[in-house]
Scaffold this motif. Structure first.
Motif, PDB file in Angstrom:
ATOM      1  N   ASP A 186     105.100 -69.324   7.994  1.00  7.12           N
ATOM      2  CA  ASP A 186     104.858 -67.964   8.481  1.00  7.12           C
ATOM      3  C   ASP A 186     103.483 -67.513   7.990  1.00  7.12           C
ATOM      4  O   ASP A 186     103.346 -66.678   7.090  1.00  7.12           O
ATOM      5  N   THR A 187     102.462 -68.115   8.576  1.00  2.35           N
ATOM      6  CA  THR A 187     101.074 -67.784   8.233  1.00  2.35           C
ATOM      7  C   THR A 187     100.356 -67.331   9.498  1.00  2.35           C
ATOM      8  O   THR A 187     100.793 -67.616  10.622  1.00  2.35           O
ATOM      9  N   GLN A 188      99.228 -66.672   9.330  1.00  2.00           N
ATOM     10  CA  GLN A 188      98.518 -66.153  10.495  1.00  2.00           C
ATOM     11  C   GLN A 188      98.043 -67.268  11.408  1.00  2.00           C
ATOM     12  O   GLN A 188      98.174 -67.185  12.630  1.00  2.00           O
ATOM     13  N   TRP A 189      97.477 -68.339  10.821  1.00  2.00           N
ATOM     14  CA  TRP A 189      96.967 -69.411  11.678  1.00  2.00           C
ATOM     15  C   TRP A 189      98.098 -70.105  12.442  1.00  2.00           C
ATOM     16  O   TRP A 189      97.921 -70.514  13.599  1.00  2.00           O
ATOM     17  N   ALA A 190      99.291 -70.241  11.807  1.00  2.00           N
ATOM     18  CA  ALA A 190     100.423 -70.860  12.497  1.00  2.00           C
ATOM     19  C   ALA A 190     100.929 -69.945  13.606  1.00  2.00           C
ATOM     20  O   ALA A 190     101.296 -70.414  14.695  1.00  2.00           O
ATOM     21  N   ARG A 191     100.951 -68.630  13.361  1.00  2.00           N
ATOM     22  CA  ARG A 191     101.363 -67.699  14.415  1.00  2.00           C
ATOM     23  C   ARG A 191     100.392 -67.746  15.588  1.00  2.00           C
ATOM     24  O   ARG A 191     100.795 -67.685  16.752  1.00  2.00           O
ATOM     25  N   ASP A 192      99.112 -67.870  15.290  1.00  2.00           N
ATOM     26  CA  ASP A 192      98.111 -67.988  16.354  1.00  2.00           C
ATOM     27  C   ASP A 192      98.351 -69.245  17.187  1.00  2.00           C
ATOM     28  O   ASP A 192      98.232 -69.223  18.420  1.00  2.00           O
ATOM     29  N   LEU A 193      98.673 -70.348  16.512  1.00  2.00           N
ATOM     30  CA  LEU A 193      98.959 -71.592  17.236  1.00  2.00           C
ATOM     31  C   LEU A 193     100.169 -71.420  18.143  1.00  2.00           C
ATOM     32  O   LEU A 193     100.154 -71.847  19.306  1.00  2.00           O
ATOM     33  N   LEU A 194     101.226 -70.785  17.643  1.00  2.00           N
ATOM     34  CA  LEU A 194     102.433 -70.588  18.442  1.00  2.00           C
ATOM     35  C   LEU A 194     102.143 -69.768  19.694  1.00  2.00           C
ATOM     36  O   LEU A 194     102.665 -70.058  20.778  1.00  2.00           O
ATOM     37  N   ILE A 195     101.294 -68.763  19.574  1.00  2.00           N
ATOM     38  CA  ILE A 195     100.920 -67.964  20.737  1.00  2.00           C
ATOM     39  C   ILE A 195     100.185 -68.826  21.757  1.00  2.00           C
ATOM     40  O   ILE A 195     100.457 -68.764  22.965  1.00  2.00           O
ATOM     41  N   SER A 196      99.268 -69.666  21.279  1.00  2.00           N
ATOM     42  CA  SER A 196      98.525 -70.555  22.188  1.00  2.00           C
ATOM     43  C   SER A 196      99.458 -71.540  22.877  1.00  2.00           C
ATOM     44  O   SER A 196      99.282 -71.868  24.053  1.00  2.00           O
TER      45      SER A 196
END
Length: 205
Positions: free
Chosen positions: A101-111
């Motif tokens: 649950d990190t910002q970069w992982a959330r960004d990847l999930l959105i992509s």
């Protein structure tokens, strides 16, 4: 790592699902990092396929990470910690990643949800007796991966074209063995011919 190779696959089935954990709905990445019995594009004089069972040892023995873009700074999961699950099924190497649950992982999930990222790559090297080389009916050289060491699986933005230096070296070695065998057979055939001529000369004397 000099023997490291990477291959990538278009994973139309790469998807994000949710799973209840600690009373909360958590995203999970599921899909395949590799597909069995699917011929690659030309990799520099040969094509390649993965045999079922190629990852069986790796699943049991190897310490494997799920990375974002093969970047060790962005670890999505790890099999030893239970945040990466690997299994072989009828299609290939199935993966399940419990991302942090990190910002970069959330960004990847959105992509990924948008379909901007839908390809997977894996890093590997060969185990002993881990490959076969052969020619098909059309004379094309086919490399079959049978037993590999697995280092990482990775969703990727731009999959690098397969690194073939190691494979090409293996191809040249295989071709050299074939050439040596052919030369030995030619030499043996020449000796048999000479012996036959000598026998004919002895009989006519």
């Amino acid at each position: 790592m000099k023997d490291l190779e990477r291959r990538f696959f278009h994973c139309d089935a790469l998807r994000i699902e949710t799973r209840a954990k600690d009373g909360k709905e958590r995203p999970v990445i599921r899909g395949h990092a590799a597909v069995f019995n699917q011929l690659s594009e030309d990799l520099g004089g040969f094509r390649e396929q993965i045999a079922p069972g190629a990852f069986a040892d790796a699943i049991k023995l190897d310490d494997v990470r799920a990375l974002w873009n093969h970047n060790a700074d962005y670890v999505l999961g790890r099999n030893l910690s239970g945040t990466l699950v690997l299994a072989e099924d009828a299609r290939g190497l199935a993966i399940e990643i419990d991302p942090p649950d990190t910002q970069w992982a959330r960004d990847l999930l959105i992509s990924m949800e948008r379909g901007d990222v839908n390809q997977m790559s894996f890093g590997f090297s060969l185990r002993p007796n881990g490959q076969d080389w052969a020619k098909d009916d059309a004379g094309q050289v086919i490399r079959t991966l049978k037993r590999v060491r697995l280092f990482d699986v990775s969703p990727v933005t731009y999959p690098a074209y397969p690194q073939t230096d190691v494979a090409v070296r293996e191809l040249r070695s295989w071709e050299g063995q074939g050439s040596t065998a052919a030369q030995a057979e030619q030499h043996a055939a020449a000796l048999r011919h000479i012996q036959h001529l000598r026998m004919q000369l002895d009989l006519s004397a």
